[in-house]
Design an enzyme around this catalytic site. Structure first.
Site, PDB file in Angstrom:
ATOM      1  N   GLY A 250       0.822  -1.212   0.000  1.00  0.00           N
ATOM      2  CA  GLY A 250       0.000   0.000   0.000  1.00  0.00           C
ATOM      3  C   GLY A 250       0.847   1.250   0.000  1.00  0.00           C
ATOM      4  O   GLY A 250       0.521   2.241   0.657  1.00  0.00           O
ATOM      5  N   ALA A 251       1.937   1.218  -0.758  1.00  0.00           N
ATOM      6  CA  ALA A 251       2.942   2.285  -0.683  1.00  0.00           C
ATOM      7  C   ALA A 251       2.716   3.413  -1.679  1.00  0.00           C
ATOM      8  O   ALA A 251       3.537   4.320  -1.774  1.00  0.00           O
ATOM      9  CB  ALA A 251       4.331   1.702  -0.901  1.00  0.00           C
ATOM     10  N   ASN A 252       1.631   3.383  -2.408  1.00  0.00           N
ATOM     11  CA  ASN A 252       1.429   4.416  -3.432  1.00  0.00           C
ATOM     12  C   ASN A 252       0.856   5.702  -2.868  1.00  0.00           C
ATOM     13  O   ASN A 252       0.863   6.739  -3.551  1.00  0.00           O
ATOM     14  CB  ASN A 252       0.510   3.897  -4.543  1.00  0.00           C
ATOM     15  CG  ASN A 252      -0.842   3.458  -4.030  1.00  0.00           C
ATOM     16  OD1 ASN A 252      -0.949   2.381  -3.448  1.00  0.00           O
ATOM     17  ND2 ASN A 252      -1.868   4.271  -4.233  1.00  0.00           N
TER      18      ASN A 252
ATOM     19  N   GLY B 275      -0.575   7.989   1.042  1.00  0.00           N
ATOM     20  CA  GLY B 275      -0.802   8.053   2.478  1.00  0.00           C
ATOM     21  C   GLY B 275       0.356   7.592   3.326  1.00  0.00           C
ATOM     22  O   GLY B 275       1.526   7.865   3.058  1.00  0.00           O
ATOM     23  N   ILE B 276       0.034   6.858   4.380  1.00  0.00           N
ATOM     24  CA  ILE B 276       1.028   6.398   5.343  1.00  0.00           C
ATOM     25  C   ILE B 276       2.061   5.506   4.681  1.00  0.00           C
ATOM     26  O   ILE B 276       3.259   5.595   4.965  1.00  0.00           O
ATOM     27  CB  ILE B 276       0.318   5.665   6.495  1.00  0.00           C
ATOM     28  CG1 ILE B 276      -0.504   6.656   7.311  1.00  0.00           C
ATOM     29  CG2 ILE B 276       1.322   4.946   7.391  1.00  0.00           C
ATOM     30  CD1 ILE B 276      -1.507   5.996   8.229  1.00  0.00           C
ATOM     31  N   GLY B 277       1.610   4.642   3.778  1.00  0.00           N
ATOM     32  CA  GLY B 277       2.539   3.744   3.104  1.00  0.00           C
ATOM     33  C   GLY B 277       3.579   4.481   2.290  1.00  0.00           C
ATOM     34  O   GLY B 277       4.767   4.119   2.300  1.00  0.00           O
TER      35      GLY B 277
ATOM     36  N   SER C 256      -4.745  -0.794  13.967  1.00  0.00           N
ATOM     37  CA  SER C 256      -5.545   0.419  14.112  1.00  0.00           C
ATOM     38  C   SER C 256      -6.060   0.494  15.538  1.00  0.00           C
ATOM     39  O   SER C 256      -6.206  -0.530  16.215  1.00  0.00           O
ATOM     40  CB  SER C 256      -6.737   0.379  13.137  1.00  0.00           C
ATOM     41  OG  SER C 256      -7.689   1.377  13.450  1.00  0.00           O
TER      42      SER C 256
ATOM     43  N   TYR D  96     -14.459  -3.906   9.881  1.00  0.00           N
ATOM     44  CA  TYR D  96     -13.145  -3.270   9.860  1.00  0.00           C
ATOM     45  C   TYR D  96     -12.420  -3.492  11.191  1.00  0.00           C
ATOM     46  O   TYR D  96     -11.234  -3.866  11.210  1.00  0.00           O
ATOM     47  CB  TYR D  96     -13.276  -1.779   9.578  1.00  0.00           C
ATOM     48  CG  TYR D  96     -11.952  -1.044   9.625  1.00  0.00           C
ATOM     49  CD1 TYR D  96     -11.005  -1.234   8.621  1.00  0.00           C
ATOM     50  CD2 TYR D  96     -11.644  -0.178  10.675  1.00  0.00           C
ATOM     51  CE1 TYR D  96      -9.780  -0.581   8.658  1.00  0.00           C
ATOM     52  CE2 TYR D  96     -10.426   0.484  10.718  1.00  0.00           C
ATOM     53  CZ  TYR D  96      -9.503   0.283   9.711  1.00  0.00           C
ATOM     54  OH  TYR D  96      -8.280   0.931   9.761  1.00  0.00           O
TER      55      TYR D  96
END
Length: 316
Positions: A21-23, A25-27, A150, A177
């Site tokens: 998920g590095a594209n 936000g946090i990633g 989370s 979630y």
């Protein structure tokens, strides 16, 4: 307690890190800072275009770093296996950061393999990926797996709903979630316990970003941000760069051993500097963690097998 900052990230030259998920936000901020510290970084994202864009944005700031993009869809075990086969051929993998996820999908949807989307993407996909990459991790001198959970792990039902894991009878966007992020935290702890028991030199820990302003709040299919979320974001959140700090501390700090959990310091762990925090009671249920692990193995086909000291193989 001394305040931890980005300047405390040690030199990571010679290391290889993978961030899912590095594209955005946090990633993305996690990948950026790992690259800044000297690590070679693989940015995993769901599409080639998103991955290329993320790499380009890092190189605009750090032209000389070693970063590359690879396609990974955690909602597809086929994609996880193909990705792991490619990355698993690396000489070693020093750091795996399980960051990617979806949040509060309004209506129940399923993954390519028929799993409820949040449970499948947030937990089963990262579980299968981690097990598949274990041989590459164990070729590193001091491997580490950091899983992003989370604050929601301590909300909702506050337990794993083993009677309806896929939410076929009682789906609720937020409840599903919360369970997926509790499962992530339980997985991180169980991975650490199993590694220690097997004599495996692997650190497994976890972090949560607090309330970070990212596209996660709107990333679920059809997901729109609720009005209360917009109001809260105005004064109870921090930006994605600060949201990445608990992950970065867990992934790089020398004192971030197995079983440790990092989160923001202030406003009920919603924002602030990254600090160690207690493990929520629901995640400390070791019997439930073992049961969840065994179910995940059965559903994904990713099996933890210790065949000799300090070695595991993945897959069946």
């Amino acid at each position: 307690m001394t305040k931890w900052t980005m300047a405390d990230i040690p030199s990571l030259h010679g290391r290889l890190a993978l961030v899912t998920g590095a594209n955005s936000g946090i990633g993305w901020h996690t990948a950026l800072e790992l690259a800044r510290a000297g690590s070679e970084v693989i940015l995993a994202s769901r599409t080639e275009a998103k991955g290329r864009d993320a790499v380009d944005r890092i190189r605009q700031q750090l032209p000389q770093v070693k970063v590359r993009a690879e396609v990974l869809d955690l909602a597809s075990l086929r994609s996880v296996r193909a990705f792991a086969a490619k990355v698993g051929s690396e000489a070693k993998l020093d750091l795996l950061i399980n960051n990617a996820g979806v949040m509060s999908v309004p209506k129940r949807q399923v993954t390519e393999d028929g799993f409820e989307l949040q449970f499948g993407t947030n937990f089963l996909g990262p579980f299968a990926l981690t097990i598949a990459l274990m041989p590459a991790l164990l070729r590193a001198p001091s491997p580490r797996v950091t899983t992003v959970s989370s604050g929601a792990a301590n909300m909702g039902r506050k337990k794993i709903n083993f009677g309806d894991l896929q939410w076929e009878r009682s789906y609720g966007p937020w409840t599903a979630y919360c369970q997926s992020k509790l499962a992530d935290l339980m997985f991180a702890l169980e991975l650490g316990r199993r590694s220690a028991s097997a004599g495996i030199r692997l650190v497994s820990n976890a972090a949560h970003p607090g309330y970070a302003r990212t596209n996660l709040q709107t990333s679920g299919p059809g997901r729109e941000q609720y009005r209360i979320e917009k109001i809260m974001a105005a004064f109870m959140s921090h930006d994605a760069a600060h949201g990445a700090m608990p992950t970065l501390r867990a992934a790089t700090a020398k004192d971030a051993g197995s079983g440790r959990y990092f989160a923001p310091k202030h406003m009920f762990q919603l924002k602030g500097d990254p600090v160690p925090v207690p493990i929520p009671k629901p995640a400390r249920d070791e019997a439930a963690a073992r049961q969840l692990w065994e179910i995940a193995e059965s559903l994904t086909g990713a099996a933890w097998r210790v065949v000799e000291p300090a070695r595991t193989f993945a897959g069946r």
